[in-house]
Enzyme design. Structure first.
Site, PDB file in Angstrom:
ATOM      1  N   CYS A   1      72.932  27.578  13.538  1.00  0.00           N
ATOM      2  CA  CYS A   1      73.009  28.535  12.436  1.00  0.00           C
ATOM      3  C   CYS A   1      73.576  27.921  11.154  1.00  0.00           C
ATOM      4  CB  CYS A   1      73.851  29.735  12.844  1.00  0.00           C
ATOM      5  SG  CYS A   1      73.175  30.649  14.254  1.00  0.00           S
TER       6      CYS A   1
ATOM      7  N   HIS B   1      75.732  33.397   6.146  1.00  0.00           N
ATOM      8  CA  HIS B   1      74.867  33.442   7.320  1.00  0.00           C
ATOM      9  C   HIS B   1      74.868  34.864   7.846  1.00  0.00           C
ATOM     10  CE1 HIS B   1      73.118  32.869  11.165  1.00  0.00           C
ATOM     11  NE2 HIS B   1      74.262  32.862  11.842  1.00  0.00           N
TER      12      HIS B   1
ATOM     13  N   ASN C   1      69.854  38.074  13.209  1.00  0.00           N
ATOM     14  CA  ASN C   1      70.336  36.704  13.044  1.00  0.00           C
ATOM     15  C   ASN C   1      69.147  35.756  13.168  1.00  0.00           C
ATOM     16  OD1 ASN C   1      71.465  34.156  13.259  1.00  0.00           O
ATOM     17  ND2 ASN C   1      73.094  34.775  14.658  1.00  0.00           N
TER      18      ASN C   1
END
Length: 324
Positions: free
Chosen positions: A114, A251, A281
């Site tokens: 990520c 993020h 996500n």
């Protein structure tokens, strides 16, 4: 003379299929309310059968090129941040390079889960500052739907697919924080935390792609602490603080993490770009997706000071300060 890596264009791509929370209710023991309350996610996009990471990355790259008014022939380097490439090799980046018709320069992947897009931005910045490239496309692209355990209600509801891209170009600056472009980066990792977030497969272990595993509570704790710390560290490198920030573009993992990090940075939520409710996500794709959507919404404007920060498996985390 100071050289800066300036954002010239931004773009994104999302798969056509939209998956609302309600679709999971028949598959695992969960509800729309449970998912929303714990993550802020309402829906996400899943890639179609046969739709690959490189295909999505190429579409996002082309959108960013169009936004910048540039052609693939004017690009020197292409970086793809991904943990879900089409193949073990060659790189997804080389496939994107081919798909957009870029016949010169070089392309490579960055894998920091990520945090991958932040790592890729830092690498692109270094290429530009060193003179190895004048223009770089930086892409985050993921098909996380292919590595989810559909019996694990704690993880399968959190992730989505998509891609986002930026075009960076070398430009002269004054050497002050008034310059457009990347002003500071901060990268970190600590492999002792690898069991908190990982995929239980790989080429040299199981010979399979594996499935995502996560200790959610532990990841949450580390995320809030480390994201605020890396953002402050990057800002301090150029003598700035949270008060100077126009937008945090974090993020997009979890709304509670985003909110807690903003509070630690003393930045109000009306100065945070939030897209997690619509995308879930998307790992390395989440920051460029949010940047592209933020610009399209009219939130992000030229001259704005932006902080991006991310944390992912590794653990790997980092941040970038950029004046748009």
């Amino acid at each position: 003379m100071t050289i800066r890596a300036v954002v010239k264009g931004v773009g994104h791509y999302l798969p056509e299929r939209v998956v609302p929370n309600s679709e999971f209710e028949a598959r695992v023991d969960t509800t729309d309310e449970w998912i929303r309350s714990r993550s802020g996610i309402e829906r996400r996009h899943f890639a179609a059968e046969g739709e690959t990471t490189s295909e999505m990355g190429a579409k996002a790259a082309q959108a960013a090129l169009d936004d910048a008014g540039l052609t693939p022939g004017q690009i020197d380097a292409l970086i793809v941040a991904t943990s879900t490439p089409d193949l073990t090799f060659p790189s997804a980046a080389s496939m994107v390079q081919d798909k957009i018709g870029m016949r010169q320069g070089f392309a490579f992947d960055v894998q920091a889960v990520c945090a991958g897009f932040v790592y890729a931005l830092a690498n692109a910045n270094a290429l530009i500052l060193s003179g190895q490239a004048k223009r770089v496309i930086v892409i985050g692209a993921e098909t996380f739907s292919r590595i989810l355990d559909w019996e694990d209600r704690a993880t399968c509801v959190l992730f989505g697919d998509g891609a986002g891209a930026l075009v960076l170009e070398a430009a002269e600056g004054t050497g002050t924080t008034a310059d457009r472009g990347i002003l500071a980066t901060d990268l970190n990792s600590d492999g002792s935390y690898r069991d908190l977030l990982y995929v239980d497969g790989g080429v040299s272990t199981t010979g399979t792609s594996g499935r995502l595993r996560m200790q959610g509570n532990q990841v949450f704790r580390h995320a809030v602490e480390k994201l605020a710390a890396t953002a402050h560290a990057a800002l301090e490198k150029v003598g700035l603080s949270g008060e100077d920030v126009d937008w945090i573009v974090p993020h997009q993992a979890n709304l509670r993490i985003i909110t807690a990090t903003a509070q630690r940075m003393q930045v109000p939520m009306d100065r945070v770009v939030v897209t997690v409710q619509d995308h879930g996500n998307t790992s390395a794709a989440s920051i460029p997706l949010a940047l592209s959507v933020g610009k399209a919404r009219g939130q992000i404007k030229e001259g704005d000071l932006i902080v991006t920060e991310a944390i992912g498996g590794g653990l790997a985390w980092g941040s970038v300060v950029v004046r748009w």
